[in-house]
Write a protein that holds these residues in place. Sequence first.
Motif, PDB file in Angstrom:
ATOM      1  N   TRP A   1       0.861  -1.187   0.000  1.00 61.20           N
ATOM      2  CA  TRP A   1       0.000   0.000   0.000  1.00 61.20           C
ATOM      3  C   TRP A   1       0.897   1.236   0.000  1.00 61.20           C
ATOM      4  O   TRP A   1       1.841   1.315   0.793  1.00 61.20           O
ATOM      5  CB  TRP A   1      -0.884   0.003   1.239  1.00 61.20           C
ATOM      6  CG  TRP A   1      -2.047   0.942   1.181  1.00 61.20           C
ATOM      7  CD1 TRP A   1      -2.030   2.304   1.335  1.00 61.20           C
ATOM      8  CD2 TRP A   1      -3.420   0.589   0.957  1.00 61.20           C
ATOM      9  NE1 TRP A   1      -3.298   2.830   1.210  1.00 61.20           N
ATOM     10  CE2 TRP A   1      -4.171   1.799   0.987  1.00 61.20           C
ATOM     11  CE3 TRP A   1      -4.082  -0.622   0.732  1.00 61.20           C
ATOM     12  CZ2 TRP A   1      -5.547   1.818   0.814  1.00 61.20           C
ATOM     13  CZ3 TRP A   1      -5.457  -0.599   0.558  1.00 61.20           C
ATOM     14  CH2 TRP A   1      -6.185   0.607   0.595  1.00 61.20           C
ATOM     15  N   PRO A   2       0.645   2.226  -0.859  1.00 62.23           N
ATOM     16  CA  PRO A   2       1.507   3.419  -0.897  1.00 62.23           C
ATOM     17  C   PRO A   2       1.291   4.300   0.330  1.00 62.23           C
ATOM     18  O   PRO A   2       0.164   4.482   0.779  1.00 62.23           O
ATOM     19  CB  PRO A   2       1.067   4.132  -2.177  1.00 62.23           C
ATOM     20  CG  PRO A   2      -0.352   3.707  -2.363  1.00 62.23           C
ATOM     21  CD  PRO A   2      -0.439   2.294  -1.856  1.00 62.23           C
ATOM     22  N   TRP A   3       2.363   4.869   0.829  1.00 61.60           N
ATOM     23  CA  TRP A   3       2.265   5.716   2.019  1.00 61.60           C
ATOM     24  C   TRP A   3       2.099   7.193   1.688  1.00 61.60           C
ATOM     25  O   TRP A   3       1.792   8.010   2.547  1.00 61.60           O
ATOM     26  CB  TRP A   3       3.498   5.553   2.906  1.00 61.60           C
ATOM     27  CG  TRP A   3       4.726   6.208   2.348  1.00 61.60           C
ATOM     28  CD1 TRP A   3       5.588   5.692   1.424  1.00 61.60           C
ATOM     29  CD2 TRP A   3       5.225   7.517   2.660  1.00 61.60           C
ATOM     30  NE1 TRP A   3       6.589   6.584   1.146  1.00 61.60           N
ATOM     31  CE2 TRP A   3       6.395   7.718   1.897  1.00 61.60           C
ATOM     32  CE3 TRP A   3       4.813   8.533   3.521  1.00 61.60           C
ATOM     33  CZ2 TRP A   3       7.143   8.896   1.957  1.00 61.60           C
ATOM     34  CZ3 TRP A   3       5.567   9.719   3.576  1.00 61.60           C
ATOM     35  CH2 TRP A   3       6.723   9.878   2.804  1.00 61.60           C
ATOM     36  N   LEU A   4       2.292   7.555   0.430  1.00 59.57           N
ATOM     37  CA  LEU A   4       2.184   8.965   0.044  1.00 59.57           C
ATOM     38  C   LEU A   4       1.642   9.067  -1.372  1.00 59.57           C
ATOM     39  O   LEU A   4       2.046   8.315  -2.249  1.00 59.57           O
ATOM     40  CB  LEU A   4       3.559   9.637   0.119  1.00 59.57           C
ATOM     41  CG  LEU A   4       3.622  11.127  -0.234  1.00 59.57           C
ATOM     42  CD1 LEU A   4       2.836  11.950   0.796  1.00 59.57           C
ATOM     43  CD2 LEU A   4       5.073  11.600  -0.290  1.00 59.57           C
ATOM     44  N   GLY A   5       0.717   9.995  -1.584  1.00 57.30           N
ATOM     45  CA  GLY A   5       0.143  10.197  -2.910  1.00 57.30           C
ATOM     46  C   GLY A   5      -0.047  11.671  -3.201  1.00 57.30           C
ATOM     47  O   GLY A   5       0.191  12.533  -2.358  1.00 57.30           O
ATOM     48  N   GLY A   6      -0.498  11.959  -4.400  1.00 58.27           N
ATOM     49  CA  GLY A   6      -0.779  13.334  -4.793  1.00 58.27           C
ATOM     50  C   GLY A   6      -2.137  13.781  -4.286  1.00 58.27           C
ATOM     51  O   GLY A   6      -2.841  13.046  -3.581  1.00 58.27           O
ATOM     52  N   GLY A   7      -2.523  14.980  -4.693  1.00 57.17           N
ATOM     53  CA  GLY A   7      -3.784  15.531  -4.228  1.00 57.17           C
ATOM     54  C   GLY A   7      -4.991  14.704  -4.611  1.00 57.17           C
ATOM     55  O   GLY A   7      -6.020  14.746  -3.926  1.00 57.17           O
ATOM     56  N   ASN A   8      -4.887  13.957  -5.696  1.00 57.08           N
ATOM     57  CA  ASN A   8      -6.003  13.117  -6.129  1.00 57.08           C
ATOM     58  C   ASN A   8      -5.836  11.666  -5.693  1.00 57.08           C
ATOM     59  O   ASN A   8      -6.490  10.768  -6.219  1.00 57.08           O
ATOM     60  CB  ASN A   8      -6.151  13.176  -7.657  1.00 57.08           C
ATOM     61  CG  ASN A   8      -4.910  12.647  -8.366  1.00 57.08           C
ATOM     62  OD1 ASN A   8      -3.839  12.549  -7.771  1.00 57.08           O
ATOM     63  ND2 ASN A   8      -5.063  12.314  -9.640  1.00 57.08           N
ATOM     64  N   GLU A   9      -4.953  11.438  -4.729  1.00 62.62           N
ATOM     65  CA  GLU A   9      -4.725  10.081  -4.205  1.00 62.62           C
ATOM     66  C   GLU A   9      -4.852  10.095  -2.679  1.00 62.62           C
ATOM     67  O   GLU A   9      -3.900   9.829  -1.953  1.00 62.62           O
ATOM     68  CB  GLU A   9      -3.332   9.593  -4.606  1.00 62.62           C
ATOM     69  CG  GLU A   9      -3.118   9.530  -6.114  1.00 62.62           C
ATOM     70  CD  GLU A   9      -1.668   9.197  -6.475  1.00 62.62           C
ATOM     71  OE1 GLU A   9      -1.468   8.182  -7.146  1.00 62.62           O
ATOM     72  OE2 GLU A   9      -0.756   9.950  -6.072  1.00 62.62           O
TER      73      GLU A   9
END
Length: 496
Positions: free
Chosen positions: A269-277
Amino acid sequence: MKPEKWQGRVFLLLTFMFYDVSGAFIGINIGTDLTSLPSAVDVVAILKAHQVSHVRLYDADRRMLNALAGTGIEVMVGVTNEEVLGIGESPSVAAAWVNKNVVAYVPQTNITAIAVGSEVLSSIPNASPILVPAMNYLHNALVASNLSSQVKVSSPQSMDIIPRPFPPSTATFNSTWNSTMYQILQFLKNTKSFYMLNAYPYYGYTKGNGIFPIDYALFRPLSRTKQIVDPNTLFLYTSMFDSMVDATYYSMDALNFSGIPILVTESGWPWLGGGNEPDATLENAQTYNNNLIRRVLNNSGPPSQPTIPISTYIYEMFNEDKRPGPTSEKNWGTFFTNGTSLYPLSLGSSSQLTGNSSGVGAFCVAKQEADTDALQAGLNWACGQGQSNCTAIQAGKPCYDPDTLQNHASYAYNDYFHKMKSVGGTCDFGGTATITNVDPSYGSCIFAGSSDSNKSVVTAPAAFGPMPTIDVGGSTSILQVSEFVYLILAIILALV
């Protein structure tokens, strides 16, 4: 690597260990699309410090294979997608690949599997006609080298080739691939190999438009009114992960194949995303990976195959900052390149890596991603108003080297934490500190709370300072004597 359409990667600051328990194991993927990849020796030192038992390489890098020699770590090597075409067209190319990348390293390096490509059917569909020939040629080369019983051949596939995975009981492979999938499954059956599956509930949830609750994707309990049940079998699914694995078993069954175990080659699972994530967060990543490890190590299978464990490789070891795509694509790592990890992870349903009430075994250290100015302010406060004993981080003293703000702040923070914990002192320092139970002590630098307070043994080499590396000019590093250090550690742990 996963195809580019997959969006994320997980950077958790973790202190977990990977075990092989009662047949089920947790392993880790090692990607290389990062700016500052540690040396192979350093990577293996990190693996050993965290007791990783299984690794997957996306290629057959000679430096990694040499560094893994003698460790006992089980290694899955990869045929890159670019290599699949040549191997699938020529038995001699396949034989040369096996001789160069497998035969040359065993038994010193414990190679146990070859992953042929990465999601070939969904990422490079034009290569599908030669995928099974490539697998066959590689297997035949292993037979010729008397290694086919030790080294299994398979090919990781994504959930994309199962267009409707829920309910699992009605799931089937995309009919476009029926002929190829039949051949793959026949090969796996004949060679007693396993089906390699890349299972990502993160994508199942984020692309599901709210069909399933996030708790279902994160292995969290569901309320009685939100239970997920297959209407045909009445099997209760407590996690999307189990549902994905079962959908794959049912898809194999639809082609009249059974008895082929599933090995999950990627999940995370990703721990960091962009504004749309918005769902790519540190909290979600920690929750998912904690619960994934707990799930795998209970040594059971999904509802339709309860006796077949689901061994899994977590995606992935390091953040791959060079990968194109959205922010999440670069943030699936579980370790920083200096060996520090993002947060404690439980190893099972009753085992949690957190500090105990006495504070022994719990350490307050600087966060790797902390702002430099905030970190300096925290260090100044700890050594001043906080009354930490900062003598040890002065020039010439045991904890001065490595001379970094991260290392010095960690020592000062931890000293304050252990002095003041009993009267309400916390490990915060303006959000620049975190609790871990990986002992950051090294050499003669012993952190408060260490069980080695009367010893000078390296418990986790450079765990919270920059990982020492071997200079190209030949300068000495701690890791050059890591084999000796770990031998001593193994003896100590055996006696505890």
